[in-house]
Design a protein around this motif. Structure first.
Motif, mmCIF file in Angstrom:
data_model
loop_
_atom_site.group_PDB
_atom_site.id
_atom_site.type_symbol
_atom_site.label_atom_id
_atom_site.label_comp_id
_atom_site.label_asym_id
_atom_site.label_seq_id
_atom_site.Cartn_x
_atom_site.Cartn_y
_atom_site.Cartn_z
ATOM 1 N N GLU A 231 48.937 49.012 36.577
ATOM 2 C CA GLU A 231 47.973 49.582 35.848
ATOM 3 C C GLU A 231 48.172 49.409 33.955
ATOM 4 O O GLU A 231 46.440 49.756 33.771
ATOM 5 C CB GLU A 231 49.047 50.795 35.150
ATOM 6 C CG GLU A 231 49.519 51.767 36.431
ATOM 7 C CD GLU A 231 49.833 52.936 36.231
ATOM 8 O OE1 GLU A 231 49.036 53.950 34.973
ATOM 9 O OE2 GLU A 231 50.172 54.062 37.192
ATOM 10 N N ASP A 234 42.755 45.278 34.926
ATOM 11 C CA ASP A 234 41.835 46.068 36.030
ATOM 12 C C ASP A 234 41.072 44.790 37.065
ATOM 13 O O ASP A 234 42.658 43.455 37.199
ATOM 14 C CB ASP A 234 39.905 46.140 35.178
ATOM 15 C CG ASP A 234 39.507 44.165 34.661
ATOM 16 O OD1 ASP A 234 40.547 43.324 35.343
ATOM 17 O OD2 ASP A 234 39.028 44.810 33.226
ATOM 18 N N SER A 235 40.534 45.347 38.238
ATOM 19 C CA SER A 235 40.382 44.435 39.852
ATOM 20 C C SER A 235 40.692 43.635 39.550
ATOM 21 O O SER A 235 40.894 42.109 40.337
ATOM 22 C CB SER A 235 40.175 45.244 40.442
ATOM 23 O OG SER A 235 38.654 45.240 39.767
ATOM 24 N N THR A 237 40.488 41.262 37.290
ATOM 25 C CA THR A 237 41.927 40.106 36.385
ATOM 26 C C THR A 237 43.236 39.938 36.921
ATOM 27 O O THR A 237 43.222 38.730 37.775
ATOM 28 C CB THR A 237 42.279 40.902 35.264
ATOM 29 O OG1 THR A 237 41.664 41.211 33.965
ATOM 30 C CG2 THR A 237 43.773 40.436 34.370
ATOM 31 N N MET A 259 40.527 46.950 43.567
ATOM 32 C CA MET A 259 39.494 48.347 43.301
ATOM 33 C C MET A 259 39.849 50.026 43.309
ATOM 34 O O MET A 259 40.109 49.778 42.759
ATOM 35 C CB MET A 259 37.962 47.856 43.905
ATOM 36 C CG MET A 259 37.132 48.477 43.080
ATOM 37 S SD MET A 259 35.766 48.227 43.856
ATOM 38 C CE MET A 259 35.271 46.482 43.471
ATOM 39 N N CYS A 262 42.846 50.275 40.745
ATOM 40 C CA CYS A 262 42.632 50.165 39.227
ATOM 41 C C CYS A 262 41.672 51.395 39.323
ATOM 42 O O CYS A 262 42.194 52.346 38.163
ATOM 43 C CB CYS A 262 41.822 48.565 39.256
ATOM 44 S SG CYS A 262 42.523 47.680 39.275
ATOM 45 N N ASN A 263 41.031 52.120 39.986
ATOM 46 C CA ASN A 263 40.362 53.467 39.687
ATOM 47 C C ASN A 263 40.999 54.195 40.016
ATOM 48 O O ASN A 263 41.136 55.165 38.783
ATOM 49 C CB ASN A 263 39.255 53.184 41.051
ATOM 50 C CG ASN A 263 38.241 51.781 40.260
ATOM 51 O OD1 ASN A 263 37.980 51.899 39.953
ATOM 52 N ND2 ASN A 263 36.839 51.872 41.593
ATOM 53 N N GLN A 266 43.450 54.028 36.909
ATOM 54 C CA GLN A 266 42.735 54.592 35.437
ATOM 55 C C GLN A 266 42.616 55.510 35.428
ATOM 56 O O GLN A 266 42.705 56.833 33.962
ATOM 57 C CB GLN A 266 41.289 54.334 35.452
ATOM 58 C CG GLN A 266 41.149 54.106 33.972
ATOM 59 C CD GLN A 266 39.462 53.633 34.161
ATOM 60 O OE1 GLN A 266 39.131 52.508 35.045
ATOM 61 N NE2 GLN A 266 38.468 53.699 32.934
ATOM 62 N N LYS A 302 37.185 45.117 25.786
ATOM 63 C CA LYS A 302 38.109 45.465 26.491
ATOM 64 C C LYS A 302 39.453 46.504 25.716
ATOM 65 O O LYS A 302 40.101 46.915 25.423
ATOM 66 C CB LYS A 302 39.716 44.856 27.468
ATOM 67 C CG LYS A 302 39.193 43.749 28.424
ATOM 68 C CD LYS A 302 38.664 44.994 29.246
ATOM 69 C CE LYS A 302 38.132 44.302 30.362
ATOM 70 N NZ LYS A 302 37.465 44.945 31.954
#
Length: 324
Positions: A231, A234-235, A237, A259, A262-263, A266, A302
């Motif tokens: 977690e 991000d997508s 990376t 994606m 990751c969303n 988050q 970041k």
């Protein structure tokens, strides 16, 4: 290579349901594990029959009966239907996350293995996960009665197919993190000699314990899975690491799932935000900068620290980790 957008329909992208965010995350996790790029790497690293077999060959040996949960994702072909639910009188129902048949390299077209993959987000449970996995393999063998073998005048127990139950365990305790362990039946001579060839290696449990940081392992399977499920990345990376470090081909199927995961991660994290979260994020950024996945300028974007604060903390981290 043309830039592919996630708007292209595919069987992974279209399967997102409208349940809770945790349920959606779990669904994405199973979908990613069932993707043949991921699945072939799991089998290569854990199943003895596929050791040193090229990934594309392993992918071609996976049966057309692959199922996730209760739903068929691929049309059944050449092989009989496999149950994804096992009903046990008085004990309720067992649902397999992923289940499929597989062939062996350089063999004929008959099924040789039946494989179950489980995604386990919580390792600490009221029961022993290994014991539960052994139960799964026992059920996978007994379910073959009257489908793979029969009991009767012309019965043949030799037709029983070997079964694997492979558990991808997240959030594991530190003492077992970053490990892959097999539990199986072995021969033990108690007295005398039994030197006849017999077939007893019919069930195997594989426990894959992911660590909390994909930058801290040199095992390719652990590194790839930890990159997918962490977690902290991000997508973008995740996609960069999967492509450059583990030779993934990032098509719509994996790209879109990463994606969405990751969303969802988050959103879930934001609901449980606490003051200690920045500490873990900055440590991850330090590691990414150290391995040159991120530049300092990318890390600055970041972090909640100023560039001066970040540089100071990064220098301290390098010193503590003997990298200066």
């Amino acid at each position: 290579m043309k830039n592919k957008k996630y708007s292209t329909p595919n069987h992974l992208a279209n399967s997102l349901d409208n349940s809770s965010q945790n349920a959606q995350y779990d669904k994405h996790a199973k979908e990613i594990l069932a993707n043949k790029q991921v699945l072939s790497r799991i089998l290569s690293a854990t199943v003895a029959e596929y050791k040193d077999v090229p990934l594309d060959v392993i992918s071609s040996l996976i049966g057309d009966d692959l199922e996730i949960g209760k739903h068929y994702l691929e049309p059944l072909a050449k092989v009989r239907e496999l149950n994804t639910e096992s009903t046990i009188p008085g004990e309720g129902r067992v649902t397999y996350d992923i289940k499929f048949s597989a062939k062996l390299p350089n063999k004929d077209d008959t099924i040789s293995l039946i494989i179950n993959i489980e995604a386990q987000r919580k390792f600490n449970t009221p029961y022993d996960i290994v014991t539960r996995a052994v139960f799964y393999t026992c059920r996978m063998i007994s379910e073959q009665l009257e489908t793979e073998f029969s009991i009767g005048k012309n019965h043949s127990y030799d037709d029983i197919k070997k079964v694997y139950s492979i558990w991808i365990c997240m959030n594991t305790p530190e003492d077992i993190a970053n490990s892959i362990t097999e539990f199986k039946m072995t021969k033990n001579s108690i007295y005398g000699t039994f030197n006849r060839e017999v077939r007893y290696d019919l069930q195997s449990v594989i426990i894959v314990c992911l660590g909390k940081n994909p930058l801290q392992t040199d095992n390719d399977l652990l590194g790839a899975l930890e990159t997918i499920f962490t977690e902290d990345f991000d997508s973008a990376t995740k996609k960069k690491r999967l492509k450059e470090n583990f030779n993934f081909e990032l098509d719509n199927e994996i790209d879109g799932r990463l994606m969405d995961m990751c969303n969802l991660s988050q959103n879930i994290a934001e609901r449980n935000l606490n003051k200690g979260i920045d500490i873990g994020v900055n440590k991850t950024l330090f590691m990414l900068v150290d391995e040159k996945t991120y530049t300092l300028e990318q890390a600055y974007q970041k972090t909640s620290l100023s560039p001066e604060e970040f540089n100071k903390a990064y220098a301290e981290w390098l010193k503590n980790n003997k990298k200066s």
